[in-house]
Scaffold this motif. Sequence first.
Motif, PDB file in Angstrom:
ATOM      1  N   GLY A 264       1.715   5.115 -16.942  1.00  0.00           N
ATOM      2  CA  GLY A 264       3.122   5.499 -16.769  1.00  0.00           C
ATOM      3  C   GLY A 264       3.773   5.899 -18.077  1.00  0.00           C
ATOM      4  O   GLY A 264       4.461   6.918 -18.169  1.00  0.00           O
ATOM      5  N   VAL A 265       3.533   5.113 -19.112  1.00  0.00           N
ATOM      6  CA  VAL A 265       4.112   5.413 -20.428  1.00  0.00           C
ATOM      7  C   VAL A 265       3.501   6.695 -20.990  1.00  0.00           C
ATOM      8  O   VAL A 265       4.204   7.546 -21.553  1.00  0.00           O
ATOM      9  N   ALA A 266       2.191   6.853 -20.817  1.00  0.00           N
ATOM     10  CA  ALA A 266       1.527   8.056 -21.324  1.00  0.00           C
ATOM     11  C   ALA A 266       2.021   9.307 -20.602  1.00  0.00           C
ATOM     12  O   ALA A 266       2.262  10.342 -21.238  1.00  0.00           O
ATOM     13  N   LEU A 267       2.183   9.225 -19.276  1.00  0.00           N
ATOM     14  CA  LEU A 267       2.704  10.389 -18.543  1.00  0.00           C
ATOM     15  C   LEU A 267       4.094  10.766 -19.025  1.00  0.00           C
ATOM     16  O   LEU A 267       4.412  11.954 -19.172  1.00  0.00           O
ATOM     17  N   ALA A 268       4.924   9.769 -19.278  1.00  0.00           N
ATOM     18  CA  ALA A 268       6.260  10.054 -19.790  1.00  0.00           C
ATOM     19  C   ALA A 268       6.183  10.712 -21.171  1.00  0.00           C
ATOM     20  O   ALA A 268       6.880  11.688 -21.450  1.00  0.00           O
ATOM     21  N   GLY A 269       5.333  10.187 -22.028  1.00  0.00           N
ATOM     22  CA  GLY A 269       5.180  10.745 -23.372  1.00  0.00           C
ATOM     23  C   GLY A 269       4.637  12.161 -23.361  1.00  0.00           C
ATOM     24  O   GLY A 269       5.133  13.039 -24.083  1.00  0.00           O
ATOM     25  N   PHE A 270       3.631  12.405 -22.532  1.00  0.00           N
ATOM     26  CA  PHE A 270       3.061  13.750 -22.475  1.00  0.00           C
ATOM     27  C   PHE A 270       4.041  14.722 -21.836  1.00  0.00           C
ATOM     28  O   PHE A 270       4.086  15.896 -22.196  1.00  0.00           O
ATOM     29  N   GLY A 271       4.852  14.230 -20.889  1.00  0.00           N
ATOM     30  CA  GLY A 271       5.884  15.085 -20.292  1.00  0.00           C
ATOM     31  C   GLY A 271       6.902  15.521 -21.341  1.00  0.00           C
ATOM     32  O   GLY A 271       7.325  16.666 -21.382  1.00  0.00           O
ATOM     33  N   VAL A 272       7.270  14.595 -22.210  1.00  0.00           N
ATOM     34  CA  VAL A 272       8.198  14.935 -23.291  1.00  0.00           C
ATOM     35  C   VAL A 272       7.556  15.922 -24.250  1.00  0.00           C
ATOM     36  O   VAL A 272       8.194  16.875 -24.715  1.00  0.00           O
TER      37      VAL A 272
ATOM     38  N   VAL B 206      -5.533  11.242 -13.410  1.00  0.00           N
ATOM     39  CA  VAL B 206      -6.802  10.876 -12.755  1.00  0.00           C
ATOM     40  C   VAL B 206      -7.092   9.386 -12.955  1.00  0.00           C
ATOM     41  O   VAL B 206      -7.510   8.694 -12.020  1.00  0.00           O
ATOM     42  N   GLY B 207      -6.845   8.869 -14.144  1.00  0.00           N
ATOM     43  CA  GLY B 207      -7.037   7.439 -14.386  1.00  0.00           C
ATOM     44  C   GLY B 207      -6.133   6.600 -13.503  1.00  0.00           C
ATOM     45  O   GLY B 207      -6.561   5.579 -12.936  1.00  0.00           O
ATOM     46  N   PHE B 208      -4.886   7.015 -13.350  1.00  0.00           N
ATOM     47  CA  PHE B 208      -3.966   6.293 -12.475  1.00  0.00           C
ATOM     48  C   PHE B 208      -4.447   6.344 -11.034  1.00  0.00           C
ATOM     49  O   PHE B 208      -4.368   5.348 -10.311  1.00  0.00           O
ATOM     50  N   LEU B 209      -4.947   7.505 -10.600  1.00  0.00           N
ATOM     51  CA  LEU B 209      -5.447   7.623  -9.231  1.00  0.00           C
ATOM     52  C   LEU B 209      -6.600   6.667  -8.972  1.00  0.00           C
ATOM     53  O   LEU B 209      -6.689   6.073  -7.893  1.00  0.00           O
ATOM     54  N   VAL B 210      -7.476   6.508  -9.938  1.00  0.00           N
ATOM     55  CA  VAL B 210      -8.616   5.603  -9.772  1.00  0.00           C
ATOM     56  C   VAL B 210      -8.126   4.166  -9.566  1.00  0.00           C
ATOM     57  O   VAL B 210      -8.573   3.461  -8.659  1.00  0.00           O
ATOM     58  N   VAL B 211      -7.198   3.732 -10.407  1.00  0.00           N
ATOM     59  CA  VAL B 211      -6.670   2.368 -10.293  1.00  0.00           C
ATOM     60  C   VAL B 211      -5.908   2.193  -8.981  1.00  0.00           C
ATOM     61  O   VAL B 211      -6.104   1.216  -8.257  1.00  0.00           O
ATOM     62  N   ALA B 212      -5.052   3.145  -8.647  1.00  0.00           N
ATOM     63  CA  ALA B 212      -4.230   3.037  -7.441  1.00  0.00           C
ATOM     64  C   ALA B 212      -5.083   3.072  -6.180  1.00  0.00           C
ATOM     65  O   ALA B 212      -4.847   2.301  -5.245  1.00  0.00           O
TER      66      ALA B 212
ATOM     67  N   ARG C 266       0.837  -1.200   0.000  1.00  0.00           N
ATOM     68  CA  ARG C 266       0.000   0.000   0.000  1.00  0.00           C
ATOM     69  C   ARG C 266       0.875   1.256   0.000  1.00  0.00           C
ATOM     70  O   ARG C 266       0.607   2.223  -0.710  1.00  0.00           O
ATOM     71  N   LEU C 267       1.946   1.249   0.785  1.00  0.00           N
ATOM     72  CA  LEU C 267       2.861   2.394   0.808  1.00  0.00           C
ATOM     73  C   LEU C 267       3.561   2.579  -0.537  1.00  0.00           C
ATOM     74  O   LEU C 267       3.796   3.714  -0.976  1.00  0.00           O
ATOM     75  N   ALA C 268       3.885   1.474  -1.212  1.00  0.00           N
ATOM     76  CA  ALA C 268       4.493   1.579  -2.543  1.00  0.00           C
ATOM     77  C   ALA C 268       3.522   2.209  -3.528  1.00  0.00           C
ATOM     78  O   ALA C 268       3.916   3.028  -4.368  1.00  0.00           O
ATOM     79  N   TRP C 269       2.252   1.843  -3.444  1.00  0.00           N
ATOM     80  CA  TRP C 269       1.246   2.461  -4.314  1.00  0.00           C
ATOM     81  C   TRP C 269       1.139   3.955  -4.022  1.00  0.00           C
ATOM     82  O   TRP C 269       0.997   4.770  -4.934  1.00  0.00           O
ATOM     83  N   ARG C 270       1.216   4.333  -2.755  1.00  0.00           N
ATOM     84  CA  ARG C 270       1.154   5.757  -2.400  1.00  0.00           C
ATOM     85  C   ARG C 270       2.356   6.524  -2.955  1.00  0.00           C
ATOM     86  O   ARG C 270       2.208   7.635  -3.461  1.00  0.00           O
ATOM     87  N   ARG C 271       3.545   5.929  -2.855  1.00  0.00           N
ATOM     88  CA  ARG C 271       4.738   6.589  -3.407  1.00  0.00           C
ATOM     89  C   ARG C 271       4.625   6.742  -4.914  1.00  0.00           C
ATOM     90  O   ARG C 271       4.991   7.775  -5.478  1.00  0.00           O
ATOM     91  N   THR C 272       4.124   5.722  -5.584  1.00  0.00           N
ATOM     92  CA  THR C 272       3.980   5.790  -7.038  1.00  0.00           C
ATOM     93  C   THR C 272       2.940   6.841  -7.418  1.00  0.00           C
ATOM     94  O   THR C 272       3.115   7.582  -8.394  1.00  0.00           O
ATOM     95  N   THR C 273       1.865   6.930  -6.641  1.00  0.00           N
ATOM     96  CA  THR C 273       0.847   7.949  -6.888  1.00  0.00           C
ATOM     97  C   THR C 273       1.430   9.347  -6.696  1.00  0.00           C
ATOM     98  O   THR C 273       1.156  10.261  -7.482  1.00  0.00           O
ATOM     99  N   LEU C 274       2.264   9.505  -5.680  1.00  0.00           N
ATOM    100  CA  LEU C 274       2.912  10.798  -5.462  1.00  0.00           C
ATOM    101  C   LEU C 274       3.821  11.152  -6.637  1.00  0.00           C
ATOM    102  O   LEU C 274       3.841  12.300  -7.096  1.00  0.00           O
ATOM    103  N   SER C 275       4.554  10.187  -7.147  1.00  0.00           N
ATOM    104  CA  SER C 275       5.423  10.432  -8.306  1.00  0.00           C
ATOM    105  C   SER C 275       4.610  10.846  -9.526  1.00  0.00           C
ATOM    106  O   SER C 275       4.989  11.766 -10.252  1.00  0.00           O
ATOM    107  N   ALA C 276       3.496  10.171  -9.761  1.00  0.00           N
ATOM    108  CA  ALA C 276       2.635  10.523 -10.893  1.00  0.00           C
ATOM    109  C   ALA C 276       2.063  11.926 -10.711  1.00  0.00           C
ATOM    110  O   ALA C 276       1.931  12.690 -11.682  1.00  0.00           O
ATOM    111  N   THR C 277       1.742  12.288  -9.480  1.00  0.00           N
ATOM    112  CA  THR C 277       1.226  13.630  -9.197  1.00  0.00           C
ATOM    113  C   THR C 277       2.276  14.688  -9.512  1.00  0.00           C
ATOM    114  O   THR C 277       1.974  15.718 -10.122  1.00  0.00           O
TER     115      THR C 277
END
Length: 114
Positions: free
Chosen positions: A102-110, A68-74, A26-37
């Motif tokens: 994850g891939v989409a966030l990286a692509g949109f960031g680029v 938002v989609g990632f947040l729903v899943v997480a 659960r903590l790993a999911w929270r860290r990943t959600t924070l990174s996506a944020t």
Amino acid sequence: MGGVSGAGGPAGESARDPGLQPERTRLAWRRTTLSATVVAVLAGKQAVHDGVTGVGVLGAALSALVWVGFLVVAHGRMRELGGVGRPGALGVGRAWAVVGCGVALAGFGVAVVW
């Protein structure tokens, strides 16, 4: 006789104590959600900083949508891990959704930086 556990076979599996594994997951999911944020916020900041361009705004908007989609899943997975008993495995569809986000966030960031 390697591989024999002290749990006593199938009867011991029903009394399995998961320990802290669900909490760590659960903590790993929270860290990943924070990174996506952070990625989504930085994409929005970069789009505003560079001026309002079509590609920048589109990249920031799509980053927010994917976030938002990632947040729903997480959040759903964290709720499952917080329940009583052994949580089920992450479904294949949800795993692909997380990978896609994850891939989409990286692509949109680029796209926003480009």
